[in-house]
Design a protein around this motif. Structure first.
Motif, short mmCIF file in Angstrom:
data_model
loop_
_atom_site.label_atom_id
_atom_site.label_comp_id
_atom_site.label_asym_id
_atom_site.label_seq_id
_atom_site.Cartn_x
_atom_site.Cartn_y
_atom_site.Cartn_z
N VAL A 119 56.19 30.80 50.39
CA VAL A 119 55.66 30.14 49.21
C VAL A 119 55.28 28.72 49.59
N PRO A 120 54.02 28.32 49.38
CA PRO A 120 53.65 26.94 49.71
C PRO A 120 54.21 25.97 48.68
N ILE A 121 54.55 24.81 49.15
CA ILE A 121 55.04 23.77 48.24
C ILE A 121 53.85 22.88 47.91
N CYS A 122 53.47 22.86 46.64
CA CYS A 122 52.29 22.11 46.19
C CYS A 122 52.69 21.16 45.06
N THR A 123 51.94 20.08 44.98
CA THR A 123 52.11 19.14 43.88
C THR A 123 50.78 19.07 43.14
N TYR A 124 50.83 19.36 41.85
CA TYR A 124 49.64 19.32 41.04
C TYR A 124 49.72 18.13 40.10
N GLU A 125 48.59 17.49 39.87
CA GLU A 125 48.54 16.35 38.96
C GLU A 125 48.13 16.82 37.58
N ALA A 126 48.86 16.38 36.56
CA ALA A 126 48.47 16.71 35.19
C ALA A 126 47.25 15.90 34.79
N ALA A 127 47.17 14.68 35.26
CA ALA A 127 46.02 13.82 35.01
C ALA A 127 45.77 13.01 36.28
#
Length: 146
Positions: A119-127
């Motif tokens: 499973v890749p570890i990703c960070t997504y931005e809400a804005a």
């Protein structure tokens, strides 16, 4: 050459595999005396197993006979050991000596390449934060002359 337990008769081996193994049989060779292991407990897919973890129920338990030549093969329950990527072997007792000695452990089975999808570890931005995405050639620059 052999492996010998330190203080008591217990030994624990952790065997990681580079793929999946269908384990069909195990052979254990020791001395023809009290240092030969008398019992073997197999655990599957418990990486970094310690002696504290051996209190849980084993996948399969064997009563061993003295085998100084390595001729006895102990068949495993293939349905339980069909997809093993880590094998732990616990030898809780021997035939009466203070320490346990093992000269050879043989594993019989079929190896297949592991199909592991991490499973890749990703960070997504809400804005989006404009400071993180500033491009110098698009940003207007002003210079004040006083």
């Amino acid at each position: 050459q052999f492996v010998e337990s330190d203080d008591d008769e217990e030994l624990l081996f952790n065997v990681p595999f580079t793929g999946n193994v269908k384990l069909k049989g195990v052979m254990v060779m020791g001395e023809d005396d009290g240092t030969h292991p008398a019992e073997m407990r197999l655990f599957k897919n418990i990486p970094h197993m310690s002696f504290d973890d051996t209190a849980r129920e084993a996948e399969q338990t064997f009563s061993l006979n003295r085998d100084p030549t390595g001729e006895l093969e102990y068949p495993t329950k293939i349905a339980r050991f069909s997809s093993v990527h880590h094998l732990s072997m616990h030898f809780p007792r021997n035939f009466g000596a203070e320490t346990t000695k093992i000269f050879y452990i043989g594993l019989k089975g079929e190896w297949t390449e592991a199909q592991r999808h991490e499973v890749p570890i990703c960070t997504y931005e809400a804005a989006a934060r404009p400071a993180d995405h500033r491009l110098e050639h698009l940003s207007p620059q002003t210079r004040f002359i006083s």
